[in-house]
Design a protein around this motif. Sequence first.
Motif, PDB file in Angstrom:
ATOM      1  N   LEU A 124       5.530 -19.027 -45.376  1.00 14.33           N
ATOM      2  CA  LEU A 124       6.469 -19.369 -44.311  1.00 14.33           C
ATOM      3  C   LEU A 124       7.885 -19.535 -44.855  1.00 14.33           C
ATOM      4  CD1 LEU A 124       4.315 -21.928 -42.281  1.00 14.33           C
ATOM      5  CD2 LEU A 124       4.810 -19.544 -41.708  1.00 14.33           C
ATOM      6  N   HIS A 125       8.000 -20.189 -46.001  1.00 20.18           N
ATOM      7  CA  HIS A 125       9.311 -20.403 -46.612  1.00 20.18           C
ATOM      8  C   HIS A 125       9.905 -19.073 -47.065  1.00 20.18           C
ATOM      9  CE1 HIS A 125      11.908 -23.420 -49.072  1.00 20.18           C
ATOM     10  NE2 HIS A 125      12.600 -22.339 -48.777  1.00 20.18           N
ATOM     11  N   SER A 157      11.917 -11.899 -43.691  1.00 21.78           N
ATOM     12  CA  SER A 157      10.809 -10.940 -43.685  1.00 21.78           C
ATOM     13  C   SER A 157       9.966 -11.063 -42.422  1.00 21.78           C
ATOM     14  CB  SER A 157       9.898 -11.177 -44.901  1.00 21.78           C
ATOM     15  OG  SER A 157      10.633 -11.234 -46.094  1.00 21.78           O
ATOM     16  N   ARG A 158       9.282  -9.976 -42.106  1.00 17.69           N
ATOM     17  CA  ARG A 158       8.241 -10.013 -41.089  1.00 17.69           C
ATOM     18  C   ARG A 158       6.972 -10.535 -41.767  1.00 17.69           C
ATOM     19  NH1 ARG A 158       3.924  -6.922 -39.249  1.00 17.69           N
ATOM     20  NH2 ARG A 158       3.624  -6.918 -36.997  1.00 17.69           N
ATOM     21  N   LEU A 159       6.332 -11.515 -41.166  1.00 10.77           N
ATOM     22  CA  LEU A 159       5.145 -12.122 -41.753  1.00 10.77           C
ATOM     23  C   LEU A 159       3.936 -11.896 -40.852  1.00 10.77           C
ATOM     24  CD1 LEU A 159       3.740 -13.908 -43.881  1.00 10.77           C
ATOM     25  CD2 LEU A 159       4.436 -15.907 -42.513  1.00 10.77           C
ATOM     26  N   VAL A 172      -1.350 -22.235 -38.296  1.00 11.91           N
ATOM     27  CA  VAL A 172      -0.241 -21.686 -39.071  1.00 11.91           C
ATOM     28  C   VAL A 172       0.987 -21.524 -38.174  1.00 11.91           C
ATOM     29  CG1 VAL A 172       0.572 -19.704 -40.407  1.00 11.91           C
ATOM     30  CG2 VAL A 172      -1.785 -20.513 -40.677  1.00 11.91           C
ATOM     31  N   GLU A 173       0.770 -21.063 -36.951  1.00  9.58           N
ATOM     32  CA  GLU A 173       1.875 -20.890 -36.006  1.00  9.58           C
ATOM     33  C   GLU A 173       2.560 -22.221 -35.719  1.00  9.58           C
ATOM     34  OE1 GLU A 173       2.658 -18.478 -31.829  1.00  9.58           O
ATOM     35  OE2 GLU A 173       0.676 -19.290 -32.253  1.00  9.58           O
ATOM     36  N   GLN A 174       1.777 -23.275 -35.569  1.00 10.44           N
ATOM     37  CA  GLN A 174       2.342 -24.597 -35.326  1.00 10.44           C
ATOM     38  C   GLN A 174       3.106 -25.101 -36.543  1.00 10.44           C
ATOM     39  OE1 GLN A 174      -1.066 -26.915 -34.175  1.00 10.44           O
ATOM     40  NE2 GLN A 174      -1.229 -25.954 -32.150  1.00 10.44           N
ATOM     41  N   GLN A 175       2.567 -24.818 -37.730  1.00  9.35           N
ATOM     42  CA  GLN A 175       3.245 -25.226 -38.955  1.00  9.35           C
ATOM     43  C   GLN A 175       4.572 -24.494 -39.113  1.00  9.35           C
ATOM     44  OE1 GLN A 175       0.667 -25.326 -42.371  1.00  9.35           O
ATOM     45  NE2 GLN A 175       2.348 -25.486 -43.827  1.00  9.35           N
ATOM     46  N   ALA A 176       4.602 -23.235 -38.696  1.00  9.88           N
ATOM     47  CA  ALA A 176       5.833 -22.445 -38.792  1.00  9.88           C
ATOM     48  C   ALA A 176       6.894 -22.983 -37.844  1.00  9.88           C
ATOM     49  CB  ALA A 176       5.539 -20.985 -38.485  1.00  9.88           C
ATOM     50  N   VAL A 205      10.534 -16.779 -37.012  1.00 10.86           N
ATOM     51  CA  VAL A 205      10.670 -16.144 -35.699  1.00 10.86           C
ATOM     52  C   VAL A 205      10.011 -14.771 -35.667  1.00 10.86           C
ATOM     53  CG1 VAL A 205      12.795 -17.378 -35.189  1.00 10.86           C
ATOM     54  CG2 VAL A 205      12.912 -15.157 -36.348  1.00 10.86           C
ATOM     55  N   ASN A 206       9.594 -14.295 -36.822  1.00 16.75           N
ATOM     56  CA  ASN A 206       9.021 -12.948 -36.884  1.00 16.75           C
ATOM     57  C   ASN A 206       7.626 -12.989 -37.499  1.00 16.75           C
ATOM     58  OD1 ASN A 206       8.976 -10.202 -36.479  1.00 16.75           O
ATOM     59  ND2 ASN A 206      10.216  -9.702 -38.266  1.00 16.75           N
ATOM     60  N   CYS A 207       6.773 -13.878 -36.978  1.00 18.31           N
ATOM     61  CA  CYS A 207       5.407 -14.028 -37.468  1.00 18.31           C
ATOM     62  C   CYS A 207       4.428 -13.396 -36.474  1.00 18.31           C
ATOM     63  CB  CYS A 207       5.054 -15.502 -37.650  1.00 18.31           C
ATOM     64  SG  CYS A 207       6.054 -16.358 -38.877  1.00 18.31           S
ATOM     65  N   ALA A 208       3.469 -12.647 -36.989  1.00 18.19           N
ATOM     66  CA  ALA A 208       2.490 -11.977 -36.132  1.00 18.19           C
ATOM     67  C   ALA A 208       1.087 -12.371 -36.558  1.00 18.19           C
ATOM     68  CB  ALA A 208       2.661 -10.463 -36.222  1.00 18.19           C
ATOM     69  N   PRO A 209       0.322 -13.071 -35.703  1.00 22.90           N
ATOM     70  CA  PRO A 209      -1.059 -13.430 -36.046  1.00 22.90           C
ATOM     71  C   PRO A 209      -2.001 -12.247 -35.844  1.00 22.90           C
ATOM     72  CG  PRO A 209      -0.513 -14.271 -33.883  1.00 22.90           C
ATOM     73  CD  PRO A 209       0.741 -13.649 -34.410  1.00 22.90           C
TER      74      PRO A 209
END
Length: 280
Positions: free
Chosen positions: A32-33, A40-42, A76-80, A85-89
Amino acid sequence: MTAQLSPLARFDNLLLATDGSDVSAGAVRVALHMAKRCGSRLTVMHMARTLPDYAMYNPQGVRQAEDEGRAVLREVEQQAGTECVNCAPVLRYGEEPVREIAAEADASQTDLVIMGHRGVHWLERLMLGEAAARVVGHVHCSVLVVPKDSAMWDKGILLAVDGSRFADAAAVAAASLAKRCGLPVTVLSVCASDDLKCEQVQAMADRVRDLLRREGVAADSLAREGNPAATIVETAAENDCDLIVVGSHGRTGLDRLLMGSVSQQVVIQAKCPVLVAKAS
């Protein structure tokens, strides 16, 4: 890397493989960091374990695996929060986590896979270090292995080199991260056998140090004698480096091997994140 460092060390697409266990906690924090720092896209991936005939005979078990997987991704989404802003589960289905990690790395055109040392659920049958070796052997990109108590590096980078093309790939990765994070690099070569003189080993480190400096990276070089893996880990601690970057194989490594023995031992022994760089 004969004249200059390649500009192609990208960290645009990151893949975090998490099983939701405590062992993955450090990998989640760093991913996340890093995604925020590098823009980056994560992709955050979890695998719901399903055997080929499992769904037919136990649909309730499959639904339970799905629910557990979605819960891991939500955590993980909640932790982020709003930082990533560019995280995809992504929830994948399978029985072999390494295979699914490799498949998702291809699908998402991943530049770097981020994983914990060992997951208590996914990789419980693998010895510490073997999981990382298998992932390194099956993905096309570099792999970052993060101990559970680790955080994002903010002190310095230890780069281990031995004159191989794998070490050159590690140097490219270290240079890119050093620039992004504003950190110094300590370049280390280890004299561990009779086929190399320590003067030659120092020259290897000096060569990479000079190339890093030309790239605007603050870098120093060292040559040490001893067991390669132990010396790498000890030197990182002595020089206050909280990220180690190594090539996936050494000068005598074979591409067909999953990961070189030195790299694997560094992953096992290090208390900080280790980036295992793959050569193109």
